[in-house]
Scaffold this active site. Structure first.
Site, mmCIF file in Angstrom:
data_model
loop_
_atom_site.group_PDB
_atom_site.id
_atom_site.type_symbol
_atom_site.label_atom_id
_atom_site.label_comp_id
_atom_site.label_asym_id
_atom_site.label_seq_id
_atom_site.Cartn_x
_atom_site.Cartn_y
_atom_site.Cartn_z
ATOM 1 N N CYS A 28 22.257 89.891 7.233
ATOM 2 C CA CYS A 28 22.545 90.285 8.647
ATOM 3 C C CYS A 28 23.987 90.005 9.029
ATOM 4 O O CYS A 28 24.541 90.616 10.043
ATOM 5 C CB CYS A 28 21.592 89.571 9.493
ATOM 6 S SG CYS A 28 19.812 90.097 9.466
ATOM 7 N N HIS A 59 25.004 89.770 16.776
ATOM 8 C CA HIS A 59 24.047 90.371 16.024
ATOM 9 C C HIS A 59 22.679 90.459 16.709
ATOM 10 O O HIS A 59 22.417 89.525 17.469
ATOM 11 C CB HIS A 59 23.564 89.363 14.565
ATOM 12 C CG HIS A 59 22.454 89.787 13.743
ATOM 13 N ND1 HIS A 59 22.135 90.970 13.538
ATOM 14 C CD2 HIS A 59 21.346 88.892 13.185
ATOM 15 C CE1 HIS A 59 21.029 91.078 12.907
ATOM 16 N NE2 HIS A 59 20.658 89.672 12.789
ATOM 17 N N ASN A 94 15.715 94.266 15.073
ATOM 18 C CA ASN A 94 16.787 93.702 14.284
ATOM 19 C C ASN A 94 17.003 94.686 12.967
ATOM 20 O O ASN A 94 16.236 94.904 12.226
ATOM 21 C CB ASN A 94 16.228 92.344 13.440
ATOM 22 C CG ASN A 94 17.117 91.448 12.839
ATOM 23 O OD1 ASN A 94 18.299 92.232 12.305
ATOM 24 N ND2 ASN A 94 17.042 90.320 12.507
HETATM 25 N N1 COA Z 1 2.397 88.023 17.795
HETATM 26 C C1 COA Z 1 1.585 87.216 18.131
HETATM 27 N N2 COA Z 1 1.702 85.870 17.818
HETATM 28 C C2 COA Z 1 2.478 85.459 16.951
HETATM 29 C C3 COA Z 1 3.416 86.433 16.370
HETATM 30 C C4 COA Z 1 3.187 87.827 16.745
HETATM 31 N N3 COA Z 1 3.994 89.051 16.370
HETATM 32 N N4 COA Z 1 4.203 85.983 15.382
HETATM 33 C C5 COA Z 1 3.960 84.598 15.400
HETATM 34 N N5 COA Z 1 3.028 84.438 16.115
HETATM 35 C C6 COA Z 1 2.430 83.151 16.671
HETATM 36 C C7 COA Z 1 2.412 82.139 15.598
HETATM 37 O O1 COA Z 1 1.185 82.289 14.549
HETATM 38 C C8 COA Z 1 2.277 80.852 15.964
HETATM 39 O O2 COA Z 1 0.976 80.774 16.506
HETATM 40 P P1 COA Z 1 0.261 79.253 16.426
HETATM 41 O O3 COA Z 1 0.925 78.219 17.448
HETATM 42 O O4 COA Z 1 -1.098 79.431 16.735
HETATM 43 O O5 COA Z 1 0.492 78.517 15.085
HETATM 44 C C9 COA Z 1 2.951 81.072 17.699
HETATM 45 O O6 COA Z 1 2.955 82.542 17.651
HETATM 46 C C10 COA Z 1 4.318 80.530 17.477
HETATM 47 O O7 COA Z 1 5.113 80.675 16.272
HETATM 48 P P2 COA Z 1 6.483 80.464 16.098
HETATM 49 O O8 COA Z 1 7.000 81.101 14.785
HETATM 50 O O9 COA Z 1 6.679 79.161 16.483
HETATM 51 O O10 COA Z 1 7.206 81.383 17.255
HETATM 52 P P3 COA Z 1 8.791 81.455 17.937
HETATM 53 O O11 COA Z 1 8.700 81.172 19.449
HETATM 54 O O12 COA Z 1 9.658 80.495 16.912
HETATM 55 O O13 COA Z 1 9.143 82.747 17.558
HETATM 56 C C11 COA Z 1 10.065 84.203 15.962
HETATM 57 C C12 COA Z 1 9.183 83.275 16.435
HETATM 58 C C13 COA Z 1 10.222 84.873 14.682
HETATM 59 C C14 COA Z 1 10.479 85.329 17.224
HETATM 60 C C15 COA Z 1 11.550 83.229 15.960
HETATM 61 O O14 COA Z 1 11.304 82.161 15.559
HETATM 62 C C16 COA Z 1 12.835 83.698 15.787
HETATM 63 O O15 COA Z 1 13.153 84.594 16.357
HETATM 64 N N6 COA Z 1 13.292 83.328 14.625
HETATM 65 C C17 COA Z 1 14.833 83.781 14.189
HETATM 66 C C18 COA Z 1 14.608 85.064 13.674
HETATM 67 C C19 COA Z 1 16.027 85.445 13.222
HETATM 68 O O16 COA Z 1 16.926 85.443 14.177
HETATM 69 N N7 COA Z 1 15.712 86.301 12.074
HETATM 70 C C20 COA Z 1 16.581 86.955 11.540
HETATM 71 C C21 COA Z 1 17.921 86.358 11.408
HETATM 72 S S1 COA Z 1 18.550 87.761 10.722
#
Ligand code: COA
Length: 321
Positions: free
Chosen positions: A114, A248, A278
């Site tokens: 990215c 980004h 993304n």
């Molecule tokens: N729909 C519904 N629930 C979902 C889900 C989806 N698409 N994806 C994950 N969950 C659930 C998880 O299973 C978890 O459930 P649990 O609490 O029962 O275990 C809950 O939602 C929270 O998950 P978590 O991973 O802690 O959520 P988050 O608030 O961290 O959001 C992302 C997840 C991926 C959106 C976030 O972590 C993120 O954006 N990370 C960085 C991504 C990024 O920048 N990546 C690329 C760099 S290039």
């Protein structure tokens, strides 16, 4: 004063097919509400069979050439930032070079996931400043859908396909325009936070994206805050000198946190991830092209790019547009 590189024009391409959050909610256990609240993404574009990365890259470049009123003979080289090339080799860059009938010159891909577009921009800037080239097409192009496990709700809702391009050219005028600094980083110790579980020389397949989202999120917030501080220090400017932040486009909460760190109101931050998710290396040039074409980013304004991705890699660039 040494010559600088300016962005002469921009272009972008998004595939026709739009996949909404509601459609995804029919395939995996998720909802429009969860995706919108946690990420800010509402839809993403998905490339069809006739739209490999090289096609999207070429179309974005074609639009940048049209916007600059440049012909093929005016371009000295092509750098494509991508993590999803059509094939292991040849590079996407040589495919673009051939499709656009450009003259022989340097053409290669950069792989920094990215952060790739900012890495590619930095390399092109160095080539222009050292007189290796006068005008370079710098492209970010990705078919992230080819790396998605469509049963994994933690990743399939995040990514999309597309391409963005700029023409970077040598600028001799002493008017302050051009790239002022670039900042590139990686920390390979964090490579297991975001990776593909395949690869041509290990599994023979590209594999699927595996991400420890929460950890990536925490690192993104920290590294983005650090790098924007470094950009300000290096250029001896205050955050209020920045007209536009073009981040980004991964997660609206990460973008908001960086804007808050800069004390920058959100109406000076370019946000397009709601429409295309993304798109990895394509996301900054896609957002930039949108902001330029709708008249938001104007010539002479101070623009900051920043990105973080798998590796982990992270990068920033400051330029007077
Ligand atoms: N729909 C519904 N629930 C979902 C889900 C989806 N698409 N994806 C994950 N969950 C659930 C998880 O299973 C978890 O459930 P649990 O609490 O029962 O275990 C809950 O939602 C929270 O998950 P978590 O991973 O802690 O959520 P988050 O608030 O961290 O959001 C992302 C997840 C991926 C959106 C976030 O972590 C993120 O954006 N990370 C960085 C991504 C990024 O920048 N990546 C690329 C760099 S290039």
């Amino acid at each position: 004063m040494a010559a600088r590189s300016v962005i002469r024009s921009t272009g972008s391409y998004l595939p026709q097919r739009i996949l909404t959050n509601d459609e995804l909610a029919k395939q995996v256990d998720t909802s429009d509400e969860w995706i919108t609240q946690r990420t800010g993404i509402r839809a993403r574009h998905i490339a069809g069979d006739g739209e490999p990365t090289s096609f999207m890259a070429t179309e974005a470049a074609r639009r940048a050439l049209e916007a600059a009123n440049c012909g093929a003979a005016d371009i000295d080289g092509v750098i494509v930032a991508t993590t999803t090339p059509d094939r292991s080799f040849p590079s996407v860059a040589v495919q673009v070079q051939s499709a656009l009938k450009l003259k022989p010159g340097p053409a290669f891909d950069v792989q920094a996931v990215c952060s790739g577009f900012v890495y590619a921009l930095s390399v092109a800037n160095s080539m222009i400043q050292t007189n290796m080239a006068r005008r370079i097409l710098v492209i970010g192009a990705e078919k992230m859908s080819s790396l998605i496990d469509w049963n994994d709700r933690t990743t399939c809702v995040l990514f999309g396909d597309g391409a963005g391009a700029v023409i970077l050219e040598r600028h001799e005028d002493d008017d302050g325009r051009g790239i002022l600094s670039t900042h590139l980083y990686a920390n390979g110790d964090l490579r297991d936070l975001l990776y593909t579980d395949g690869g041509t020389c290990t599994t023979g397949t590209a594999g699927h994206i595996v991400m420890h989202g929460r950890e990536v999120f925490k690192n993104a917030v920290t590294y983005m805050a650090e790098i924007v501080e470094e950009v300000l220090d290096k250029n001896h400017i205050d955050a209020n000198a920045i007209d536009w932040l073009v981040p980004h486009q991964a997660n609206l909460r990460i973008i908001t946190s960086t804007a808050e760190k800069l004390n920058l109101p959100m109406d000076r931050v370019v946000v397009t991830l709601d429409r295309h998710g993304n798109t990895s290396a394509a996301s900054i040039p896609l957002a930039l092209d949108h902001a330029v074409r709708c008249g938001d980013i104007q010539r002479g304004q101070m623009v900051l790019f920043e990105a973080l991705g798998g590796g982990l890699t992270w990068a920033a660039a400051l330029l007077r547009f």
